[in-house]
Design a protein around this motif. Structure first.
Motif, PDB file in Angstrom:
ATOM      1  N   PHE A  95     -21.353  32.364  87.726  1.00  0.00           N
ATOM      2  CA  PHE A  95     -22.418  32.320  86.720  1.00  0.00           C
ATOM      3  C   PHE A  95     -21.907  31.736  85.406  1.00  0.00           C
ATOM      4  CE2 PHE A  95     -24.352  34.414  83.031  1.00  0.00           C
ATOM      5  CZ  PHE A  95     -25.666  34.000  83.163  1.00  0.00           C
ATOM      6  N   TRP A  96     -20.757  32.218  84.938  1.00  0.00           N
ATOM      7  CA  TRP A  96     -20.240  31.730  83.663  1.00  0.00           C
ATOM      8  C   TRP A  96     -19.771  30.280  83.757  1.00  0.00           C
ATOM      9  CZ3 TRP A  96     -22.051  34.099  79.848  1.00  0.00           C
ATOM     10  CH2 TRP A  96     -22.252  35.475  79.861  1.00  0.00           C
ATOM     11  N   LEU A  97     -19.302  29.865  84.924  1.00  0.00           N
ATOM     12  CA  LEU A  97     -18.948  28.447  85.101  1.00  0.00           C
ATOM     13  C   LEU A  97     -20.198  27.572  85.053  1.00  0.00           C
ATOM     14  CD1 LEU A  97     -16.159  28.632  87.834  1.00  0.00           C
ATOM     15  CD2 LEU A  97     -15.933  27.632  85.550  1.00  0.00           C
ATOM     16  N   VAL A  98     -21.288  28.035  85.655  1.00  0.00           N
ATOM     17  CA  VAL A  98     -22.544  27.279  85.597  1.00  0.00           C
ATOM     18  C   VAL A  98     -23.009  27.143  84.150  1.00  0.00           C
ATOM     19  CG1 VAL A  98     -24.989  27.288  86.223  1.00  0.00           C
ATOM     20  CG2 VAL A  98     -23.273  27.867  87.935  1.00  0.00           C
ATOM     21  N   MET A  99     -22.972  28.243  83.408  1.00  0.00           N
ATOM     22  CA  MET A  99     -23.410  28.205  82.011  1.00  0.00           C
ATOM     23  C   MET A  99     -22.522  27.279  81.172  1.00  0.00           C
ATOM     24  SD  MET A  99     -26.127  30.049  81.871  1.00  0.00           S
ATOM     25  CE  MET A  99     -26.425  29.413  83.534  1.00  0.00           C
ATOM     26  N   SER A 100     -21.216  27.377  81.355  1.00  0.00           N
ATOM     27  CA  SER A 100     -20.309  26.522  80.577  1.00  0.00           C
ATOM     28  C   SER A 100     -20.475  25.060  80.950  1.00  0.00           C
ATOM     29  CB  SER A 100     -18.862  26.964  80.794  1.00  0.00           C
ATOM     30  OG  SER A 100     -18.473  26.802  82.152  1.00  0.00           O
ATOM     31  N   ASN A 101     -20.719  24.796  82.236  1.00  0.00           N
ATOM     32  CA  ASN A 101     -20.896  23.401  82.651  1.00  0.00           C
ATOM     33  C   ASN A 101     -22.199  22.835  82.112  1.00  0.00           C
ATOM     34  OD1 ASN A 101     -19.640  21.264  83.901  1.00  0.00           O
ATOM     35  ND2 ASN A 101     -20.597  21.622  85.889  1.00  0.00           N
ATOM     36  N   ALA A 102     -23.236  23.681  81.962  1.00  0.00           N
ATOM     37  CA  ALA A 102     -24.480  23.217  81.352  1.00  0.00           C
ATOM     38  C   ALA A 102     -24.242  22.821  79.900  1.00  0.00           C
ATOM     39  CB  ALA A 102     -25.543  24.308  81.445  1.00  0.00           C
ATOM     40  N   VAL A 103     -23.432  23.620  79.206  1.00  0.00           N
ATOM     41  CA  VAL A 103     -23.113  23.286  77.811  1.00  0.00           C
ATOM     42  C   VAL A 103     -22.302  22.000  77.741  1.00  0.00           C
ATOM     43  CG1 VAL A 103     -21.863  24.057  75.764  1.00  0.00           C
ATOM     44  CG2 VAL A 103     -23.236  25.682  77.064  1.00  0.00           C
ATOM     45  N   ILE A 104     -21.325  21.846  78.639  1.00  0.00           N
ATOM     46  CA  ILE A 104     -20.532  20.610  78.662  1.00  0.00           C
ATOM     47  C   ILE A 104     -21.430  19.410  78.947  1.00  0.00           C
ATOM     48  CG2 ILE A 104     -18.672  19.385  79.850  1.00  0.00           C
ATOM     49  CD1 ILE A 104     -17.410  22.140  80.387  1.00  0.00           C
ATOM     50  N   GLY A 105     -22.400  19.590  79.859  1.00  0.00           N
ATOM     51  CA  GLY A 105     -23.344  18.510  80.131  1.00  0.00           C
ATOM     52  C   GLY A 105     -24.151  18.149  78.902  1.00  0.00           C
ATOM     53  N   GLY A 106     -24.563  19.176  78.134  1.00  0.00           N
ATOM     54  CA  GLY A 106     -25.283  18.903  76.894  1.00  0.00           C
ATOM     55  C   GLY A 106     -24.424  18.150  75.898  1.00  0.00           C
TER      56      GLY A 106
END
Length: 306
Positions: A95-106
């Motif tokens: 879950f936290w990897l998904v959230m961090s990767n969404a931020v990196i994508g942004g």
């Protein structure tokens, strides 16, 4: 149920890598011009943004599908009886990897597809694949301490193989960052590129591929000599097969001016290669013992009926 949920999360982690590559290969990296909205005024793409906006927005929406799969894995692990704390932790790590990767994508969008943030974005996605695979594999193991099934040097050899394949994947991100697919239409000169010679980077990537194949062959012979578990030998054969296919595909795409379809298939192959090599050390250990039971709430003592 936990195993099915963990497998769904693993599949979606692979899908998000491939669709992220599709965004880049279709020149849709800036299809949505900002983040987290698609435009400054709209969450969804506008008709003026055309197909590129739809592709980029679809990839963003798939993040919610991935999040749902990870949520299912977390819920399945938490509801399983007996409760296994280790599986729950792996679910929350996803879950936290998904959230961090969404931020990196942004950040990638806000920095105009900076090639270094694009590389970090892909490596973070590969980390998600790693954790998802680990949860899937752990779901069929016991919760006893891991016991090596072969001698220590053999286990360390498998770790070396994982490290080399990791370098191979990382080198591929640099080749992409200096290559022919910046993620926007090619007439857009504003997207930065890695200021290194593309042919030299491609050669380094090819050299690492040769080292990876040679090491995979050596691992096969070593596993046969020490009579490693059949599962480990089968996974080593699978890794070698995927590496050889990747090598052929890499040379074909290099000499055909890296067509988009072949690059996309190559990205899928890179993800499968990563999964294949990670499964080898997991096959060299044994976890036994029953899963620990979750503490149960205290119950009032029963009284005899009068």
């Amino acid at each position: 149920m936990v195993r099915r949920a963990a497998f769904a999360a693993l599949v979606m982690s692979v899908v998000i890598v491939v669709t992220g590559g599709a965004v880049r290969l279709t020149a849709s990296g800036l299809g949505c011009t900002t983040w987290p909205r698609c435009t400054g005024e709209s969450i969804t793409p506008t008709p003026e943004m055309g197909l590129h906006g739809i592709i980029e927005f679809t990839n963003r929406m798939l993040t919610y599908v991935l999040s749902a799969a990870v949520g299912w894995a977390i819920l399945a692990a938490r509801c399983h009886r007996p409760w296994r704390r280790g599986l729950s932790r792996l679910g929350w790590a996803q879950f936290w990897l998904v959230m961090s990767n969404a931020v990196i994508g942004g950040i990638t969008v806000l920095t105009g597809l900076n090639p270094y943030t694009v590389a970090v974005h892909l490596i973070s996605a590969m980390a998600l694949v790693w954790v998802a695979l680990l949860m899937w594999e752990r779901s069929r193991e016991g919760d006893g301490p891991p016991r090596p099934a072969v001698a220590g040097p053999i286990v360390r050899l498998s770790y070396v193989l994982v490290a080399v394949i990791g370098l191979l994947v990382a080198a591929g991100t640099l080749v992409t960052g200096a290559g022919h697919h910046p993620g926007t239409p090619k007439d857009n000169k504003l997207v930065p590129r890695i200021p290194l010679d593309y042919d030299r980077l491609a050669q380094v990537h090819a050299d690492l591929a040769f080292v990876s194949v040679g090491l995979a062959v050596a691992v096969l012979f070593v596993f046969a000599a020490v009579k490693a578990p059949p599962a480990a030998r089968a996974r080593a054969r699978e890794l070698l097969a995927v590496l050889l296919l990747q090598g052929v595909l890499g040379f074909v795409q290099y000499f055909t001016d890296v067509p988009e379809l072949l690059v996309g298939i190559h990205m899928l192959g890179a993800t499968l290669t990563w999964i294949a090599v990670l499964r080898i050390p997991l096959a060299l250990r044994v976890r036994e013992g029953a899963a620990p039971t979750a503490p149960l709430p205290a119950q009032a003592p029963r009284t005899a009926a009068v």
